[in-house]
Design a protein around this motif. Structure first.
Motif, PDB file in Angstrom:
ATOM      1  N   PRO A 392       0.842  -1.201   0.000  1.00  0.00           N
ATOM      2  CA  PRO A 392       0.000   0.000   0.000  1.00  0.00           C
ATOM      3  C   PRO A 392       0.878   1.253   0.000  1.00  0.00           C
ATOM      4  N   ARG A 393       0.470   2.273  -0.724  1.00  0.00           N
ATOM      5  CA  ARG A 393       1.257   3.504  -0.739  1.00  0.00           C
ATOM      6  C   ARG A 393       1.149   4.223   0.601  1.00  0.00           C
ATOM      7  N   PRO A 394       2.268   4.769   1.106  1.00  0.00           N
ATOM      8  CA  PRO A 394       2.241   5.446   2.407  1.00  0.00           C
ATOM      9  C   PRO A 394       1.695   6.869   2.292  1.00  0.00           C
ATOM     10  N   GLU A 395       1.099   7.353   3.379  1.00  0.00           N
ATOM     11  CA  GLU A 395       0.552   8.708   3.403  1.00  0.00           C
ATOM     12  C   GLU A 395       1.285   9.543   4.452  1.00  0.00           C
ATOM     13  N   ARG A 396       1.099  10.862   4.349  1.00  0.00           N
ATOM     14  CA  ARG A 396       1.660  11.776   5.341  1.00  0.00           C
ATOM     15  C   ARG A 396       0.878  11.670   6.653  1.00  0.00           C
ATOM     16  N   PRO A 397       1.531  11.961   7.785  1.00  0.00           N
ATOM     17  CA  PRO A 397       0.869  11.784   9.097  1.00  0.00           C
ATOM     18  C   PRO A 397      -0.462  12.509   9.228  1.00  0.00           C
ATOM     19  N   GLN A 398      -0.555  13.755   8.687  1.00  0.00           N
ATOM     20  CA  GLN A 398      -1.815  14.498   8.857  1.00  0.00           C
ATOM     21  C   GLN A 398      -2.964  13.829   8.125  1.00  0.00           C
ATOM     22  N   TYR A 399      -2.691  13.185   6.986  1.00  0.00           N
ATOM     23  CA  TYR A 399      -3.747  12.502   6.254  1.00  0.00           C
ATOM     24  C   TYR A 399      -4.105  11.174   6.912  1.00  0.00           C
ATOM     25  N   VAL A 400      -3.108  10.542   7.517  1.00  0.00           N
ATOM     26  CA  VAL A 400      -3.400   9.305   8.257  1.00  0.00           C
ATOM     27  C   VAL A 400      -4.354   9.598   9.402  1.00  0.00           C
ATOM     28  N   GLU A 401      -4.104  10.677  10.125  1.00  0.00           N
ATOM     29  CA  GLU A 401      -5.001  11.047  11.232  1.00  0.00           C
ATOM     30  C   GLU A 401      -6.399  11.375  10.728  1.00  0.00           C
ATOM     31  N   LYS A 402      -6.480  11.995   9.572  1.00  0.00           N
ATOM     32  CA  LYS A 402      -7.786  12.358   9.001  1.00  0.00           C
ATOM     33  C   LYS A 402      -8.541  11.112   8.539  1.00  0.00           C
ATOM     34  N   PHE A 403      -7.857  10.242   7.780  1.00  0.00           N
ATOM     35  CA  PHE A 403      -8.524   9.093   7.183  1.00  0.00           C
ATOM     36  C   PHE A 403      -8.862   8.006   8.196  1.00  0.00           C
ATOM     37  N   ARG A 404      -8.088   7.910   9.280  1.00  0.00           N
ATOM     38  CA  ARG A 404      -8.363   6.860  10.261  1.00  0.00           C
ATOM     39  C   ARG A 404      -9.728   7.059  10.909  1.00  0.00           C
ATOM     40  N   GLU A 405     -10.202   8.300  10.949  1.00  0.00           N
ATOM     41  CA  GLU A 405     -11.512   8.600  11.523  1.00  0.00           C
ATOM     42  C   GLU A 405     -12.620   8.516  10.477  1.00  0.00           C
ATOM     43  N   GLU A 406     -12.277   8.760   9.220  1.00  0.00           N
ATOM     44  CA  GLU A 406     -13.301   8.853   8.180  1.00  0.00           C
ATOM     45  C   GLU A 406     -13.525   7.552   7.415  1.00  0.00           C
ATOM     46  N   ILE A 407     -12.480   6.730   7.305  1.00  0.00           N
ATOM     47  CA  ILE A 407     -12.570   5.548   6.442  1.00  0.00           C
ATOM     48  C   ILE A 407     -12.390   4.289   7.280  1.00  0.00           C
ATOM     49  N   PRO A 408     -13.419   3.431   7.355  1.00  0.00           N
ATOM     50  CA  PRO A 408     -13.306   2.190   8.136  1.00  0.00           C
ATOM     51  C   PRO A 408     -12.147   1.331   7.645  1.00  0.00           C
ATOM     52  N   ARG A 409     -11.415   0.741   8.562  1.00  0.00           N
ATOM     53  CA  ARG A 409     -10.334  -0.210   8.282  1.00  0.00           C
ATOM     54  C   ARG A 409      -9.116   0.432   7.618  1.00  0.00           C
ATOM     55  N   TYR A 410      -9.058   1.766   7.622  1.00  0.00           N
ATOM     56  CA  TYR A 410      -7.943   2.437   6.956  1.00  0.00           C
ATOM     57  C   TYR A 410      -6.601   2.030   7.555  1.00  0.00           C
TER      58      TYR A 410
END
Length: 472
Positions: A392-410
């Motif tokens: 899986p392609r890695p993301e920047r920390p701020q997007y990880v924090e955003k997506f972990r709340e918005e996208i199930p199983r992220y």
């Protein structure tokens, strides 16, 4: 009946595999020593000595095929997984043969002349012969099942979402050879049908149906609210001797495939199956990454040098852009890329995604992004162990924090090393595309990883992954 047929089929399969090993081995000997195609050294050992080795090689390979689940019914083993298991079994086999020869030559002088090159031809040839033979068997079984032979007759107990999903898959795959006789349920009216499969009575009818002994399997597909009936139903089914399996209605809780462990007799259901949590699988993948990244660094060094010069000559600033990304086990690392933007402050850099005609991107940078040439320095991330060639392609920390709340199983994507390319990318989900779809593809990769899938993704990357129409 089906169980007896499967046992007879497995015995026949073992005999065919033994024959395949002998044919591949004999062909390798002929290619090396008798065909005239290849040169061979003086002091060749006798044909008899080479053939006597089959007394050990054939049973060893049959045992390896058992160890790598190559006698699992083809109804439940996919082609890609089977090929991966064939490659792994043969790889272990050839390593054992080399190790055995190394030990034997200390005691038996003639084994010093035993051709390792011939064994390599055997290794390649046996993989090809085994895969070809198994594809032919698979096709034969699929054809006869589509024509109504070699079927498994199944009764479903309970009507739930799992029932409908199970029937959907059976209808979509007639080559599996499953025939659903009907459904038993206490809450759905008799005669109700789903895609031609009818409710034929209540669960209490099991007591009358099972003694007739005309079923190969019972599949329990109760809804969550009816699990209290499970123990009684299982006891009734097992008393009849009919093979029973449980298809739980919990896709909203466990959306992909779980696996079980035996904890001193206590069955434990793991919510997620991650093949790369296996030490052997992880070691194989890591070795592949090290070798592959070194080869790529050597092969692409002229391209990387030319790219570095282009970046240096067209804009001021460093050649390599380092950016923090989140990797394996949520640990941050510095990911390398050729710089494609004008030098920015940290605040400007964090402002968001790049957009079409983004003024921060240099002219050369736009070309590098479109062709993915800016990603080549990540080969050094792979060599260091921060990344893998595929994942899986890695993301920047701020997007990880955003997506972990918005996208199930992220966050599940961080159970494996991030990759330079991945299953999502070769299926078109790069750049400005749906994050949710990317996660679906990433989860599929994580839970279905094989070395063969990695090679497939690398192959597709060459043709589909470099040019990115969504890169800005």
């Amino acid at each position: 009946m089906i169980k007896d047929n499967q046992q007879h089929f497995n015995r026949l399969h073992v005999l065919i595999d033994a024959l395949a090993v002998m044919v591949s081995y004999a062909f390798a000997w002929w290619l090396k020593f008798s065909s005239g195609i290849l040169e061979h050294e003086a002091g060749v050992l006798s044909l008899g000595l080479y053939m006597r080795a089959l007394v050990l090689i054939v049973p060893m390979y049959i045992l390896l095929y058992y160890a790598f689940n190559l006698y699992t019914p083809k109804r439940v083993q996919g082609r890609r997984l089977e090929l991966s298991n064939i490659v792994m079994a043969n790889t272990v086999g050839i390593l054992l043969l080399f190790a055995g020869l190394f030990l034997l030559q200390s005691y038996v002088a003639e084994y010093k002349n035993f051709s390792r090159e011939m064994l390599f031809y055997f290794y390649v040839g046996n993989i090809v012969v085994e895969e070809t033979m198994r594809l032919a068997i698979r096709q034969f079984l699929q054809d006869i099942r589509k024509n109504g032979y070699n079927l498994k007759h199944i009764l479903l107990v309970g009507y739930s979402r799992a029932t409908e999903q199970y029937i959907d898959r059976i209808m979509q795959n007639p080559q599996w050879g499953y025939n659903v006789r009907g459904i038993l349920d206490d809450n759905i009216a008799r005669g109700t049908a789903y895609k031609g499969v009818k409710v034929i009575g209540s669960i209490g009818n099991l007591a009358y149906i099972l003694p007739e002994n005309k079923l190969d399997e019972i599949a329990i597909t109760l809804g969550l609210e009816e699990y209290y009936k499970l123990e009684r139903i299982v006891a009734e089914c097992e008393k009849s001797g009919v093979h029973t399996k449980f298809i739980p209605d919990y896709n909203n809780i466990i959306p992909t495939r779980p696996y079980t462990e035996d904890l001193l007799g206590l069955p434990v259901i793991n919510i997620r199956y991650v093949p790369l949590s296996n030490t052997f699988h992880a070691l194989v993948k890591r070795c592949t990454d090290i070798i592959g990244s070194m080869i790529c660094i050597i092969l692409f060094s002229p391209i990387m040098l030319a790219t570095a010069l282009a970046v240096k000559w067209t804009s001021q600033g460093p050649l390599i852009f380092c950016q923090e990304r989140v990797g394996l086990h949520n640990k941050p690392f510095q990911m390398y890329k050729f710089r494609t933007m004008y030098v920015q402050t940290e605040e400007e850099e964090r402002k968001g995604w790049t957009t079409k005609d983004d003024p921060r991107i240099t002219k050369v940078g736009r070309f590098l992004r479109k062709t993915s040439l800016d990603e080549f320095p990540q080969l050094f991330n792979v060599l260091k162990g921060d990344m893998s060639l595929v994942g899986p392609r890695p993301e920047r920390p701020q997007y990880v924090e955003k997506f972990r709340e918005e996208i199930p199983r992220y966050m599940i994507k961080h159970q494996v090393r991030p990759g330079m390319t991945g299953w999502a990318q070769v299926n078109g989900y790069r750049g400005d595309t749906s994050i949710r779809k990317r996660i679906e593809y990433d989860l599929y990769y994580i839970e279905n990883w094989t070395l063969g899938l990695d090679f497939k993704i690398l192959f597709l990357t060459v043709f589909k992954g470099f040019i990115n129409k969504n890169a800005y």
